[in-house]
Motif scaffolding. Structure first.
Motif, PDB file in Angstrom:
ATOM      1  N   GLU B  44       0.939  -1.113   0.033  1.00 24.06           N
ATOM      2  CA  GLU B  44       0.118  -0.032  -0.109  1.00 24.06           C
ATOM      3  C   GLU B  44       0.919   1.246  -0.144  1.00 24.06           C
ATOM      4  O   GLU B  44       0.552   2.210  -0.634  1.00 24.06           O
ATOM      5  CB  GLU B  44      -1.024  -0.066   1.324  1.00 24.06           C
ATOM      6  N   ASN B  48       1.234   4.394  -2.629  1.00 19.07           N
ATOM      7  CA  ASN B  48       1.053   5.742  -2.030  1.00 19.07           C
ATOM      8  C   ASN B  48       2.071   6.626  -2.647  1.00 19.07           C
ATOM      9  O   ASN B  48       1.976   7.856  -3.272  1.00 19.07           O
ATOM     10  CB  ASN B  48       0.777   5.840  -0.596  1.00 19.07           C
ATOM     11  N   THR B  89      -6.449  10.436   1.066  1.00 15.12           N
ATOM     12  CA  THR B  89      -7.474   9.397   1.153  1.00 15.12           C
ATOM     13  C   THR B  89      -7.107   8.128   0.903  1.00 15.12           C
ATOM     14  O   THR B  89      -7.661   7.191   1.818  1.00 15.12           O
ATOM     15  CB  THR B  89      -8.475   9.887   0.262  1.00 15.12           C
ATOM     16  N   SER B  90      -6.225   7.733   0.249  1.00 19.27           N
ATOM     17  CA  SER B  90      -5.815   6.486   0.109  1.00 19.27           C
ATOM     18  C   SER B  90      -5.014   5.916   1.354  1.00 19.27           C
ATOM     19  O   SER B  90      -4.950   4.790   1.962  1.00 19.27           O
ATOM     20  CB  SER B  90      -5.149   6.123  -1.351  1.00 19.27           C
TER      21      SER B  90
ATOM     22  N   PHE C 144     -10.286   7.603  -9.224  1.00 21.84           N
ATOM     23  CA  PHE C 144      -9.841   7.473  -7.947  1.00 21.84           C
ATOM     24  C   PHE C 144     -10.700   7.374  -7.026  1.00 21.84           C
ATOM     25  O   PHE C 144     -10.799   6.625  -5.896  1.00 21.84           O
ATOM     26  CB  PHE C 144      -8.810   8.739  -7.595  1.00 21.84           C
ATOM     27  N   TYR C 147     -11.949   3.881  -6.756  1.00 23.28           N
ATOM     28  CA  TYR C 147     -10.995   3.132  -6.038  1.00 23.28           C
ATOM     29  C   TYR C 147     -11.222   3.288  -4.621  1.00 23.28           C
ATOM     30  O   TYR C 147     -11.591   2.229  -3.886  1.00 23.28           O
ATOM     31  CB  TYR C 147      -9.633   3.577  -6.173  1.00 23.28           C
ATOM     32  N   ILE C 148     -11.843   4.401  -4.258  1.00 30.88           N
ATOM     33  CA  ILE C 148     -11.818   4.710  -2.790  1.00 30.88           C
ATOM     34  C   ILE C 148     -13.142   4.040  -2.311  1.00 30.88           C
ATOM     35  O   ILE C 148     -13.142   3.034  -1.313  1.00 30.88           O
ATOM     36  CB  ILE C 148     -12.053   6.246  -2.326  1.00 30.88           C
ATOM     37  N   GLU C 151     -12.724   0.274  -2.239  1.00 28.74           N
ATOM     38  CA  GLU C 151     -12.263  -0.298  -1.068  1.00 28.74           C
ATOM     39  C   GLU C 151     -13.216   0.006   0.238  1.00 28.74           C
ATOM     40  O   GLU C 151     -13.001  -1.163   1.066  1.00 28.74           O
ATOM     41  CB  GLU C 151     -10.812   0.347  -0.702  1.00 28.74           C
ATOM     42  N   LEU C 188      -4.672   0.833  -7.316  1.00 26.87           N
ATOM     43  CA  LEU C 188      -4.261   2.156  -7.126  1.00 26.87           C
ATOM     44  C   LEU C 188      -2.974   2.493  -7.877  1.00 26.87           C
ATOM     45  O   LEU C 188      -3.012   3.602  -8.538  1.00 26.87           O
ATOM     46  CB  LEU C 188      -4.022   2.275  -5.828  1.00 26.87           C
TER      47      LEU C 188
END
Lengths: 104, 124, 497
Positions: B44, B48, B89-90, C144, C147-148, C151, C188
């Motif tokens: 992850e 990022n 956010t991610s 994007f 994607y959020i 998840e 992502l």
């Protein structure tokens, strides 16, 4: 005691894979798999007819030599994490390889 | 001492690639559930870091428009802010995934008394 | 009323959070959950079509006063057209799917409130949150953002399995999360590649940049981004190689939440599949790849379903196999086939929900779903047995149900597009689906009742019977009047190609 042993035998029979129902379903699955894969292989004619013939002959050969396919496929598709991760990574690798290098 | 001048962006991209590869290795091959989770966190963070790196501009300024700035000069010199906003956010999503996984790990440890994934999941 | 567009997402999230706070106040939870669940399918009907810009940041071109103050490099370039805000786009297709999702969510919540003895606030929270996330996936015009919410939906699915307290649910959840943590970040990363190439995550902007030759769409950045996003899509929708984990997830959830989970999967499949189709349709091999994965999903799903002995697992594999039909519709890529595929998606959401809730009554009655231990349950409740049988007919594509209409359309479109093999496989798989279903039906309802089968709960709640009946009636109505659905799909598809 007697009743319990009966129950045990019953459980063993239930676990044994040679009951009528399971045999017939494995056979049905086998036939479905073979027929659908062969038909799907015919679709290669849209790319190249020679390739389609070769692939179909190869598949026939493969099927006849490895006849009970379903138990093998079932073993590969069980819920074990390692096998699932293996196939996921295999797919990822193939996809990226084909898209990145194969189709340029 | 050898002077190696590495482009910051390039170095950052290599780091993110290393993060992802190490993370994938850990998540796939290591047996200990905590190590697997750490590996997942690595994947992850690698993703990022990759996105943050996209917004980098060599010699760029902070993308905040102050009064008195020339709009044209600002447009040419500021860093690209969108990736930074997205990454926030991610990161939150990654953190919550991690929290859920660790919670599952705690429950499974209490249930099975071991941290080995193969023993917990019953694979041989 | 364009203001209703964000409310489709906000209302279920707010309601979920509130329900979580109301933990242990059972009647309050029940009333609130039912009210919001009724509201969910109504909002999309009231709302107007249009775009919603979060924060009101419309593209610069719509604001000439601001545009004049900016330097010419910006106002003359594509930046003036790009969307600075997260954008929701609401059209007829979104309306249809959000409505159907709302109906399934309503029945799932309705039956779960009546079947579970203790009303659980967090459980309701997860169901509402998942519904909200999937709705946002459909609405969002932003990869994007997708994607959020994808998840979040995945986390909610895991949560729903964890709360279900079935056997080995934690182990399955762990497997799903490990696989998901490989699939999710790679998705992502793919989005990152596209962002790096285009500089925007808005789908309309990406398509604009490709069409205006601002970027080279055959560059390796784009191709690898495509590969990673495609892989993320496979994971999100449970196509092979993720079909085993998807079906195992369905079998570990309680039946009514499995009904909701499969609708999440289908909607995610549609939403992300359409995005991939819109962005990457210039790639000649896109359709081939989608077709290959759909065919594998159909073949593996149905063959694995035959040899299972657990009815929930059988349904799980059948649900995965049915996804292949939608994929085939997308993969053939003509107007008719995409309409057929989306129509099939609507039908699949409804029919599989019906079957999960219907066979779920067996699990509710006996606490077991192993076909070897079940039997003779038709005497227990003949009404449900008949409705489940009709649901199975609908799934296999027997007229006059909706499954027949959509499968016929798919077969027709495959023939017209010059792929008779696909139509043969589709017919074959649908016959085998019918066989699998009849086998499960026979061993649960018609086979002589085993001696040691104990009935845990005597009576099935009336709400469950009502849910099954209403879902069946909806299936029948769509089957008789398919234009109710296809009229909503075709304008969208016409804009797509």
């Amino acid at each position: 005691m007697v009743v319990n042993s009966f129950k045990e035998v019953k459980m063993k029979v239930a676990k044994d894979s040679t009951t009528n129902e399971s045999v017939s379903s494995v056979l049905a699955a086998e036939l479905t798999l073979i027929s659908t894969l062969l038909i799907a292989a015919i679709m290669l004619r849209h790319f190249n007819i020679v390739l389609a013939i070769v692939v179909i002959l190869g598949l026939v050969l493969f099927f006849t030599t490895n006849m009970p396919l379903m138990p093998k496929i079932k073993r590969e598709q069980d819920d074990s994490l390692e096998k699932m991760v293996f196939y996921a990574v295999l797919t990822l690798g193939t996809l990226i390889t084909i898209i990145y290098w194969g189709l340029n | 001492m050898i002077d190696i001048v590495i482009d910051t962006q390039l170095a950052s991209l290599f780091t993110s690639a290393a993060f992802i590869i190490v993370g994938l290795f850990a998540a796939i091959f290591l047996d200990n559930i905590i190590k697997k989770i750490i590996g997942i966190a690595f994947i992850e963070e690698g993703a990022n870091l990759f996105i943050v790196t996209l917004g980098y501009k060599p010699g760029g300024i902070v993308p905040i428009f102050l009064p008195g700035m020339d709009a044209e000069w600002f447009a040419l010199n500021s860093a690209y802010p969108l990736p930074h906003a997205l990454v926030l956010t991610s990161i939150v999503i990654g953190a919550s995934t991690l929290a859920v996984m660790l919670a599952i790990a705690i429950v499974l440890y209490k249930k099975h008394g071991t941290l080995s994934t193969s023993e917990i999941l019953g694979d041989k | 009323m364009n203001e209703l567009i964000p409310l489709m997402v906000i209302i279920p999230i707010a309601c979920g959070l509130l329900l979580n706070l109301l933990h242990k106040k059972d009647t309050a939870i029940k009333i609130l959950a039912i009210v919001v669940a009724i509201v969910l399918p109504i909002i999309p009907l009231l709302s107007n079509y249009g775009l919603h810009y979060f924060g009101g940041h419309a593209p610069l071109i719509e604001n000439p006063i601001l545009l004049e103050t900016l330097p010419s490099q910006i106002s003359q370039s594509a930046l003036a057209i790009f969307h600075p805000a997260i954008t929701y786009s609401y059209e007829s297709l979104q309306k249809l799917f959000i409505f159907v999702l709302g109906i399934v969510a309503f029945f799932a919540i309705f039956t779960s409130l009546n079947e579970t003895k203790k009303v659980s606030g967090p459980y309701m929270f997860l169901m509402f949150m998942g519904t909200a996330a999937v709705t946002a996936l459909l609405l969002s015009n932003d990869i994007f953002h997708m994607y959020i919410f994808f998840e979040i939906a995945a986390l909610c699915q895991v949560g729903i399995i964890l709360v279900s307290s079935t056997k080995e649910n934690y182990e399955t959840a762990l497997k799903y999360m490990i696989l998901g943590s490989i699939g999710g970040p790679l998705l992502l990363l793919g989005i990152g590649f596209i962002l790096g190439a285009v500089g925007s995550v808005n789908i309309s902007d990406i398509i604009y940049a490709i069409n205006q030759n601002l970027v080279n769409p055959f560059s390796q950045t784009f191709l690898i981004g495509f590969g990673l996003i495609l892989f993320g899509w496979l994971y999100a929708s449970g196509l092979p190689p993720f079909h085993t984990i998807k079906s195992s997830i369905y079998s570990k959830a309680l039946p009514h939440s499995a009904a909701l989970l499969q609708s999440f999967t289908v909607v995610t499949f549609i939403a992300m599949g359409l995005v991939i189709f819109r962005i990457f349709s210039y790639l000649p091999f896109l359709k081939v790849i989608i077709l290959v994965f759909s065919l594998i999903a159909m073949i593996l799903g149905v063959t694995m379903a035959i040899i299972q002995t657990d009815i929930r697992r059988i349904l799980g594999f059948l649900a995965v196999g049915e996804l292949g039909y939608i994929g085939i519709g997308l993969g053939i890529g003509t107007t008719l086939s995409i309409t057929a595929g989306l129509f099939q998606a609507v039908n699949e959401i409804l029919i599989t929900a019906l079957l999960f809730i219907g066979f779920g009554t067996v699990f509710y009655l006996t606490n077991s779903s192993d076909t070897k231990k079940l039997g003779g349950l038709i005497t227990q409740n003949p009404k449900i047995a008949i409705m489940v049988l009709l649901g199975g007919f609908a799934m296999a594509g027997v007229p006059p149900f909706n499954g027949f209409q959509s499968k016929l359309m798919i077969i027709e479109s495959a023939l017209k597009a010059g792929f008779p093999e696909i139509s043969i496989i589709a017919v074959l798989v649908s016959i085998v689906t019918f066989m699998v279903f009849m086998k499960a039906f026979y061993s649960v309802y018609l086979k002589p009742k085993p001696q040691d089968l104990s009935i845990v709960n005597e009576n099935i709640p009336k709400s469950t019977i009502l849910s099954i009946a209403v879902l069946l009636i909806i299936c029948l109505i769509i089957g008789l009047f398919p234009q109710l659905v296809t009229d909503n799909i075709s304008p969208f598809v016409a804009g797509l190609i």
